[in-house]
Design a protein around this motif. Structure first.
Motif, PDB file in Angstrom:
ATOM      1  N   SER A 105       0.843  -1.198   0.000  1.00 58.32           N
ATOM      2  CA  SER A 105       0.000   0.000   0.000  1.00 58.32           C
ATOM      3  C   SER A 105       0.876   1.246   0.000  1.00 58.32           C
ATOM      4  O   SER A 105       1.829   1.340   0.765  1.00 58.32           O
ATOM      5  N   LYS A 106       0.551   2.189  -0.846  1.00 61.44           N
ATOM      6  CA  LYS A 106       1.379   3.375  -0.995  1.00 61.44           C
ATOM      7  C   LYS A 106       0.707   4.647  -0.489  1.00 61.44           C
ATOM      8  O   LYS A 106       1.371   5.643  -0.224  1.00 61.44           O
ATOM      9  N   TYR A 150      13.674  14.957   3.144  1.00 59.39           N
ATOM     10  CA  TYR A 150      12.976  13.691   3.378  1.00 59.39           C
ATOM     11  C   TYR A 150      13.839  12.431   3.190  1.00 59.39           C
ATOM     12  O   TYR A 150      13.738  11.504   4.011  1.00 59.39           O
ATOM     13  N   PRO A 151      14.666  12.312   2.147  1.00 57.36           N
ATOM     14  CA  PRO A 151      15.472  11.086   2.014  1.00 57.36           C
ATOM     15  C   PRO A 151      16.316  10.787   3.250  1.00 57.36           C
ATOM     16  O   PRO A 151      16.441   9.618   3.658  1.00 57.36           O
ATOM     17  N   MET A 152      16.866  11.823   3.872  1.00 53.78           N
ATOM     18  CA  MET A 152      17.670  11.609   5.072  1.00 53.78           C
ATOM     19  C   MET A 152      16.780  11.219   6.255  1.00 53.78           C
ATOM     20  O   MET A 152      17.213  10.487   7.145  1.00 53.78           O
ATOM     21  N   GLN A 153      15.530  11.673   6.258  1.00 54.02           N
ATOM     22  CA  GLN A 153      14.601  11.276   7.315  1.00 54.02           C
ATOM     23  C   GLN A 153      14.278   9.791   7.226  1.00 54.02           C
ATOM     24  O   GLN A 153      14.091   9.121   8.245  1.00 54.02           O
ATOM     25  N   GLY A 161      14.099   2.502  -6.897  1.00 55.20           N
ATOM     26  CA  GLY A 161      14.337   3.685  -7.709  1.00 55.20           C
ATOM     27  C   GLY A 161      14.396   4.941  -6.839  1.00 55.20           C
ATOM     28  O   GLY A 161      14.285   4.872  -5.617  1.00 55.20           O
ATOM     29  N   ILE A 162      14.543   6.090  -7.472  1.00 56.02           N
ATOM     30  CA  ILE A 162      14.615   7.352  -6.746  1.00 56.02           C
ATOM     31  C   ILE A 162      13.360   7.563  -5.902  1.00 56.02           C
ATOM     32  O   ILE A 162      13.403   8.132  -4.803  1.00 56.02           O
ATOM     33  N   ALA A 163      12.223   7.078  -6.398  1.00 55.34           N
ATOM     34  CA  ALA A 163      10.962   7.233  -5.663  1.00 55.34           C
ATOM     35  C   ALA A 163      11.015   6.556  -4.300  1.00 55.34           C
ATOM     36  O   ALA A 163      10.292   6.943  -3.374  1.00 55.34           O
ATOM     37  N   GLY A 164      11.891   5.540  -4.158  1.00 57.96           N
ATOM     38  CA  GLY A 164      12.021   4.847  -2.883  1.00 57.96           C
ATOM     39  C   GLY A 164      12.517   5.743  -1.770  1.00 57.96           C
ATOM     40  O   GLY A 164      12.247   5.496  -0.593  1.00 57.96           O
ATOM     41  N   LEU A 165      13.274   6.783  -2.138  1.00 59.73           N
ATOM     42  CA  LEU A 165      13.772   7.725  -1.143  1.00 59.73           C
ATOM     43  C   LEU A 165      12.651   8.598  -0.587  1.00 59.73           C
ATOM     44  O   LEU A 165      12.810   9.236   0.454  1.00 59.73           O
ATOM     45  N   TYR A 166      11.538   8.625  -1.308  1.00 54.58           N
ATOM     46  CA  TYR A 166      10.419   9.471  -0.900  1.00 54.58           C
ATOM     47  C   TYR A 166       9.190   8.644  -0.517  1.00 54.58           C
ATOM     48  O   TYR A 166       8.087   9.162  -0.481  1.00 54.58           O
TER      49      TYR A 166
END
Length: 307
Positions: free
Chosen positions: A45-46, A221-224, A262-267
């Protein structure tokens, strides 16, 4: 003069702590959804509302409020330290003169470093308690069994060493830019509005608080996400990747996240985070400003610091 400044900083600190506690209590389920999305990588779930529905269905109606007390306790201490340090440093540096965006950023950064070093153990413990009993999709997560805050401190120190209480300190230090950016935008927008009017409305305070937090959250957010994973500390990682929040471990986690999603995983979980932090920050600043103004009015004092 120093006693007045000290009292003023104390009023700011108490108002900030009460404001943050009030706001976090209202929007706490959104933080629960955000944390699950960050830590449990295999959750399909996203969207925020779907994750919350899953949690309620699988774990009970009160599950979104699991870990409320340790989070509120940590938040109260953290915001008291941050607001007191921020306003004390600003009062000494500005000394009754008009502040600037640059000064707000520097003062916010220093206050953030002090806050991180003093309160990280509280956040490590509350992250563990908040996720205890959760039904994870990721089989690499080791479950915990804590009976409360004190027992969590005891078990972490006994099983992982005292330094484990500072898991995620390095990304947390990098994340001091989050409140620094937030306060820089908040104070800057506040100064701009006060040039056009003598007093800000409740809606003005709510909106500039929301805008300031939205910018700060999106940037950091990625660092969070890395911070949450390190604070949880229950993933089965290879021994060489268990360094307590080192730069190597941070880069490893970021790389793994990008490789898998992917990059979306960081967010992942950003929607929930924005909803929670933006609304929480907006309500917090509203309560903070109103409580602070009321306190100064009752005590018959005026703020010595100019915006």
């Amino acid at each position: 003069m120093s006693s007045v400044l000290s009292y003023e900083s104390l009023v700011h600190a108490v108002a900030g702590a009460v404001g943050s506690m009030t706001a976090m209590t209202v929007f706490f389920p959104l933080d629960t959804a955000r944390l699950r999305l960050q830590v449990d990588e295999k959750r399909k779930s996203k969207t925020t509302h779907m994750v919350l529905l899953e949690i309620i269905k699988e774990e009970g109606l009160l599950a979104p409020y699991r870990g409320w007390f340790p989070v509120i306790s940590s938040l109260c201490c953290s915001n008291f330290v941050y607001f007191y340090t921020f306003n004390s440093l600003k009062a000494v540096w500005v000394k009754g003169q008009h502040s600037t965006t640059g000064k707000d950023l520097v003062v916010g950064f220093v206050a953030g470093v002090v806050n991180v070093l003093l309160t990280t153990p509280l956040w490590v413990v509350n992250t563990r308690l908040k996720l205890q009993g959760a039904k994870f999709r990721n089989e690499d997560i080791v479950p915990t069994n804590y009976s409360g805050i004190i027992d969590a401190f005891h078990q972490i120190i006994r099983d992982e060493g005292i330094l484990a209480l500072w898991n995620g300190t390095f990304p947390s230090l990098l994340l001091v830019f989050n409140p620094a950016i937030q306060f820089m935008f908040y104070e800057g927008l506040k100064r701009q509005l006060l040039k056009k009017r003598t007093k800000l409305s409740s809606l003005d305070v709510f909106l500039i608080g929301a805008i300031a937090k939205a910018v700060a959250t999106t940037v950091t957010y990625p660092m969070q996400t890395v911070q949450s994973i390190l604070r949880f500390g229950r993933h089965r990682l290879n021994p060489e990747n268990r360094t307590l929040g080192s730069l190597r471990n941070i880069l490893y986690l970021l790389h793994q996240r990008v490789r898998r999603f992917g990059i979306a995983g960081l967010y992942k979980g950003l929607e929930a985070k924005l909803l929670q932090t933006v609304l929480t920050a907006a309500l917090m600043f509203l309560v903070y400003e109103k409580l602070m103004a009321a306190t100064f009015m009752v005590m018959g004092l005026k703020s010595t610091r100019k915006h």
